[in-house]
Design a protein around this motif. Structure first.
Motif, PDB file in Angstrom:
ATOM      1  N   THR A   1      48.290  34.553  10.963  1.00 13.24           N
ATOM      2  CA  THR A   1      49.114  33.992  12.037  1.00 13.24           C
ATOM      3  C   THR A   1      48.236  33.822  13.273  1.00 13.24           C
ATOM      4  OG1 THR A   1      51.177  34.978  11.246  1.00 13.24           O
ATOM      5  CG2 THR A   1      51.078  34.389  13.579  1.00 13.24           C
ATOM      6  N   LEU A   2      48.231  32.615  13.814  1.00 15.22           N
ATOM      7  CA  LEU A   2      47.490  32.324  15.043  1.00 15.22           C
ATOM      8  C   LEU A   2      48.447  32.453  16.218  1.00 15.22           C
ATOM      9  CD1 LEU A   2      44.896  31.355  16.478  1.00 15.22           C
ATOM     10  CD2 LEU A   2      45.695  29.002  16.085  1.00 15.22           C
ATOM     11  N   VAL A   3      48.125  33.333  17.146  1.00 17.51           N
ATOM     12  CA  VAL A   3      48.947  33.571  18.328  1.00 17.51           C
ATOM     13  C   VAL A   3      48.252  32.918  19.520  1.00 17.51           C
ATOM     14  CG1 VAL A   3      49.937  35.319  19.862  1.00 17.51           C
ATOM     15  CG2 VAL A   3      49.832  35.727  17.383  1.00 17.51           C
ATOM     16  N   ASN A   4      48.910  31.930  20.109  1.00 20.04           N
ATOM     17  CA  ASN A   4      48.389  31.208  21.274  1.00 20.04           C
ATOM     18  C   ASN A   4      49.212  31.589  22.500  1.00 20.04           C
ATOM     19  OD1 ASN A   4      46.454  29.377  19.851  1.00 20.04           O
ATOM     20  ND2 ASN A   4      48.335  28.675  18.877  1.00 20.04           N
TER      21      ASN A   4
ATOM     22  N   ALA B   1      49.368  43.910  25.001  1.00 17.73           N
ATOM     23  CA  ALA B   1      50.633  44.261  24.351  1.00 17.73           C
ATOM     24  C   ALA B   1      50.843  43.461  23.071  1.00 17.73           C
ATOM     25  CB  ALA B   1      51.791  44.035  25.325  1.00 17.73           C
ATOM     26  N   LEU B   2      50.508  42.173  23.091  1.00 14.93           N
ATOM     27  CA  LEU B   2      50.705  41.340  21.913  1.00 14.93           C
ATOM     28  C   LEU B   2      49.742  41.695  20.790  1.00 14.93           C
ATOM     29  CD1 LEU B   2      51.290  37.846  23.579  1.00 14.93           C
ATOM     30  CD2 LEU B   2      53.001  39.323  22.522  1.00 14.93           C
ATOM     31  N   GLY B   3      48.591  42.258  21.127  1.00 17.09           N
ATOM     32  CA  GLY B   3      47.612  42.603  20.111  1.00 17.09           C
ATOM     33  C   GLY B   3      47.662  44.037  19.637  1.00 17.09           C
ATOM     34  N   GLU B   4      48.523  44.845  20.247  1.00 24.11           N
ATOM     35  CA  GLU B   4      48.546  46.274  19.936  1.00 24.11           C
ATOM     36  C   GLU B   4      48.919  46.518  18.473  1.00 24.11           C
ATOM     37  OE1 GLU B   4      50.610  50.383  21.660  1.00 24.11           O
ATOM     38  OE2 GLU B   4      51.015  48.442  22.602  1.00 24.11           O
ATOM     39  N   GLY B   5      48.066  47.313  17.792  1.00 26.52           N
ATOM     40  CA  GLY B   5      48.337  47.660  16.402  1.00 26.52           C
ATOM     41  C   GLY B   5      48.000  46.571  15.408  1.00 26.52           C
ATOM     42  N   ARG B   6      47.282  45.534  15.831  1.00 26.10           N
ATOM     43  CA  ARG B   6      46.951  44.427  14.940  1.00 26.10           C
ATOM     44  C   ARG B   6      45.437  44.212  14.903  1.00 26.10           C
ATOM     45  NH1 ARG B   6      51.393  42.779  18.081  1.00 26.10           N
ATOM     46  NH2 ARG B   6      53.278  42.932  16.806  1.00 26.10           N
ATOM     47  N   ASP B   7      44.933  43.790  13.751  1.00 22.83           N
ATOM     48  CA  ASP B   7      43.510  43.526  13.586  1.00 22.83           C
ATOM     49  C   ASP B   7      43.214  42.091  13.986  1.00 22.83           C
ATOM     50  OD1 ASP B   7      43.116  46.088  12.498  1.00 22.83           O
ATOM     51  OD2 ASP B   7      43.695  45.374  10.499  1.00 22.83           O
TER      52      ASP B   7
ATOM     53  N   THR C   1      44.272  29.799  28.538  1.00 27.92           N
ATOM     54  CA  THR C   1      44.774  29.950  27.173  1.00 27.92           C
ATOM     55  C   THR C   1      43.970  31.003  26.425  1.00 27.92           C
ATOM     56  OG1 THR C   1      45.390  27.595  27.140  1.00 27.92           O
ATOM     57  CG2 THR C   1      45.328  28.748  25.025  1.00 27.92           C
ATOM     58  N   ALA C   2      44.670  31.869  25.711  1.00 23.93           N
ATOM     59  CA  ALA C   2      44.041  32.841  24.822  1.00 23.93           C
ATOM     60  C   ALA C   2      44.562  32.629  23.414  1.00 23.93           C
ATOM     61  CB  ALA C   2      44.327  34.264  25.284  1.00 23.93           C
ATOM     62  N   GLN C   3      43.664  32.719  22.426  1.00 28.38           N
ATOM     63  CA  GLN C   3      44.029  32.541  21.020  1.00 28.38           C
ATOM     64  C   GLN C   3      43.527  33.736  20.232  1.00 28.38           C
ATOM     65  OE1 GLN C   3      41.963  28.504  20.915  1.00 28.38           O
ATOM     66  NE2 GLN C   3      43.772  28.107  19.642  1.00 28.38           N
ATOM     67  N   ARG C   4      44.387  34.300  19.411  1.00 25.28           N
ATOM     68  CA  ARG C   4      44.013  35.417  18.570  1.00 25.28           C
ATOM     69  C   ARG C   4      44.606  35.223  17.179  1.00 25.28           C
ATOM     70  NH1 ARG C   4      44.631  40.782  22.498  1.00 25.28           N
ATOM     71  NH2 ARG C   4      42.852  40.289  23.827  1.00 25.28           N
ATOM     72  N   LEU C   5      43.815  35.574  16.189  1.00 30.16           N
ATOM     73  CA  LEU C   5      44.211  35.390  14.795  1.00 30.16           C
ATOM     74  C   LEU C   5      44.418  36.757  14.153  1.00 30.16           C
ATOM     75  CD1 LEU C   5      44.604  33.061  12.737  1.00 30.16           C
ATOM     76  CD2 LEU C   5      42.226  33.408  12.055  1.00 30.16           C
ATOM     77  N   PHE C   6      45.632  36.976  13.629  1.00 35.07           N
ATOM     78  CA  PHE C   6      46.001  38.262  13.040  1.00 35.07           C
ATOM     79  C   PHE C   6      46.454  38.068  11.600  1.00 35.07           C
ATOM     80  CE2 PHE C   6      47.444  38.721  17.586  1.00 35.07           C
ATOM     81  CZ  PHE C   6      46.444  39.611  17.983  1.00 35.07           C
ATOM     82  N   PRO C   7      46.351  39.126  10.769  1.00 32.31           N
ATOM     83  CA  PRO C   7      47.009  39.064   9.453  1.00 32.31           C
ATOM     84  C   PRO C   7      48.522  38.921   9.626  1.00 32.31           C
ATOM     85  CG  PRO C   7      45.439  40.887   9.554  1.00 32.31           C
ATOM     86  CD  PRO C   7      45.585  40.370  10.961  1.00 32.31           C
ATOM     87  N   ALA C   8      49.118  38.006   8.875  1.00 36.08           N
ATOM     88  CA  ALA C   8      50.563  37.787   9.002  1.00 36.08           C
ATOM     89  C   ALA C   8      51.348  39.054   8.689  1.00 36.08           C
ATOM     90  CB  ALA C   8      50.992  36.651   8.088  1.00 36.08           C
ATOM     91  N   SER C   9      50.815  39.895   7.813  1.00 33.72           N
ATOM     92  CA  SER C   9      51.516  41.119   7.435  1.00 33.72           C
ATOM     93  C   SER C   9      51.663  42.079   8.611  1.00 33.72           C
ATOM     94  CB  SER C   9      50.772  41.817   6.298  1.00 33.72           C
ATOM     95  OG  SER C   9      49.440  42.140   6.693  1.00 33.72           O
TER      96      SER C   9
ATOM     97  N   CYS D   1      52.349  41.023  11.701  1.00 29.96           N
ATOM     98  CA  CYS D   1      53.115  40.334  12.746  1.00 29.96           C
ATOM     99  C   CYS D   1      54.610  40.497  12.494  1.00 29.96           C
ATOM    100  CB  CYS D   1      52.749  38.853  12.779  1.00 29.96           C
ATOM    101  SG  CYS D   1      51.024  38.555  13.241  1.00 29.96           S
ATOM    102  N   PRO D   2      55.379  40.762  13.550  1.00 30.65           N
ATOM    103  CA  PRO D   2      56.821  40.998  13.370  1.00 30.65           C
ATOM    104  C   PRO D   2      57.593  39.714  13.136  1.00 30.65           C
ATOM    105  CG  PRO D   2      56.265  41.038  15.695  1.00 30.65           C
ATOM    106  CD  PRO D   2      54.962  40.891  14.971  1.00 30.65           C
TER     107      PRO D   2
END
Length: 431
Positions: free
Chosen positions: A383-386, A397-403, A413-421, A423-424
């Motif tokens: 999941t890409l979070v923009n 806060a949005l990145g807490e607990g995520r790789d 603009t900030a972009q971060r890519l996390f495993p979908a598993s 993401c809530p």
């Protein structure tokens, strides 16, 4: 001055919706008014299935689908007009019969051409019914064929507008007689008269084309939501409506995955400083959201865009050479040829990272092509979070607990890519 209204398929999905559309338009007596209408409900999907049946040599399936299309539209006519239905039903029957004739005539043509000669009938059918209903209820109306107004090249399914020819035809419309004009979104035609379609968000684009050529005062796109939001309300529990944003901000949000207005719709409006308002056809008292020149409120609240079902490709030269301009040119050229959009691009000395939609039909051939010449590492299920206009606290806060697997950031603009598993299902923007 002229106003342009655009209504999508949900606002004309059945007889009840078309009645509501008539009541809505009766509240706007100002003229000139041009109304752009999409196909009813899921008609475009039905026409695509009809096309598939025609091209796969499945005559029984084709006939069943054609008759279902006929039956559904005639049922809407009957529900609207009752004993006065016969004249409108004849027009609908004539269009269905013409669709059938065109299938036989174009069965051996290339698919994009055949597609455009088929799918255009969704808008032709809906506007025929809508225009007749408005006239029947006392709203003086005239049906206009968009294929006689919007002139395009022959790039079927993604036609480009011939602006000079289109402007000449649109400006020849006599709008001074007080009649409301009803026309189709999404479609145009070549100078030879072959139907074309305008690609993604084509109906909104049609409204913008007509507004630009008419020098309209404003465009209103009527949706089943009250306006534009800083996040998808279905995924973010405290999303807030944006009352006004600039063309530039709307384009930036769309680029990063927001379901706002497509940039190709905004470009012709921005050229003429024509504001575009998104309003709810279900709640006429809701204030709506306006895109225009005013940038004073851009960035007052952070915006969150979620792009799901993403794939990360890390591409490296096999000989450990630099990822120089020549390599990047080659790789990005292949990306364009595959018809894919990279939501995130990040280059290092020896690698190029691309975050792409996981579109199997387009992604797999691209990966295979790249693997012939480069070392490619792939990771799916991301999941890409923009985030636009977010501060450090929000990003933490949005990145807490995520790789975080990849990241880019600039001044807005900030972009971060996390495993979908990780993401809530429902996100929350911290206060």
């Amino acid at each position: 001055m002229t106003q342009v209204f655009k209504f999508g398929g949900a606002s004309v999905r059945d007889a009840e919706a078309i009645r509501h559309l008539g009541h809505l338009l009766a509240r706007f007596p100002e003229r000139p008014l041009v109304v752009v209408v999409s196909a009813m409900g899921k008609t475009t999907n039905a026409l695509e299935a009809l096309l598939a049946a025609a091209r796969s040599n499945a005559p029984a399936d084709y006939r069943d689908r054609l008759e279902a299309l006929r039956r559904d539209h005639l049922a809407t006519v009957e529900a609207l007009f009752g004993e006065r239905a016969e004249p409108v039903a004849r027009r609908v029957e004539a269009l269905i019969n013409e669709l059938d004739r065109r299938h036989r005539a174009h069965a051996e043509r290339e698919r994009p051409f055949h597609y455009d000669q088929t799918v255009c009938f969704g808008e032709l059918l809906s506007t025929t019914i809508v225009a007749a209903w408005l006239e029947d209820t006392g709203l003086a109306s005239e049906w206009c064929d968009a294929r006689e107004l919007i002139v395009t090249d022959g790039d079927h399914q993604a036609a480009s507008v011939d602006w000079a020819a289109t402007a000449e035809r649109v400006r020849s419309l006599d709008l001074a007689d007080g009649r409301l004009r009803v026309t189709q979104g999404f479609i145009g035609a070549t100078p030879e008269g072959n139907s074309t379609t305008l690609g993604r968000e084509g109906s909104d684009y049609s409204a913008a084309i007509l507004a630009h050529c008419l020098g309209a005062e404003a465009v209103t796109i009527w949706k089943d939501v009250p306006g534009l939001f800083n996040a998808d309300p279905r995924r973010v529990d405290n999303a807030v409506q944006l009352e006004t944003i600039s063309y530039h901000e709307a384009i930036a949000l769309a680029w990063h995955g927001a379901t706002v207005i497509h940039p190709k719709t905004l470009a012709p409006l921005q050229q003429r400083a024509i504001p575009l308002t998104v309003r709810s056809f279900q709640d006429l008292e809701a204030p709506g959201s306006t895109i225009g020149e005013d940038a004073r409120h851009d960035g007052e609240v952070p915006a969150l865009m979620l792009c799901e079902e993403q794939t990360l490709l890390e591409i490296r030269p096999r000989d450990f050479a630099f990822m120089d301009e020549a390599c990047q040119h080659d790789i990005l050229g292949r990306l364009v040829a595959a018809g894919l959009h990279a939501g995130l691009i990040d280059a290092g000395a020896t690698r190029l990272s691309l975050c792409l939609d996981s579109h199997p039909a387009r992604l797999e051939p691209l990966v295979a092509s790249l693997a012939d010449d480069y070392a490619v590492t792939r990771r799916d299920g991301l999941t890409l979070v923009n985030v636009r206009h977010g501060d450090d606290a929000l990003l933490r806060a949005l990145g807490e607990g995520r790789d975080c697997l990849a990241e880019r950031r600039n001044t807005d603009t900030a972009q971060r890519l996390f495993p979908a598993s990780q993401c809530p299902a429902t996100w929350h923007l911290p206060d």
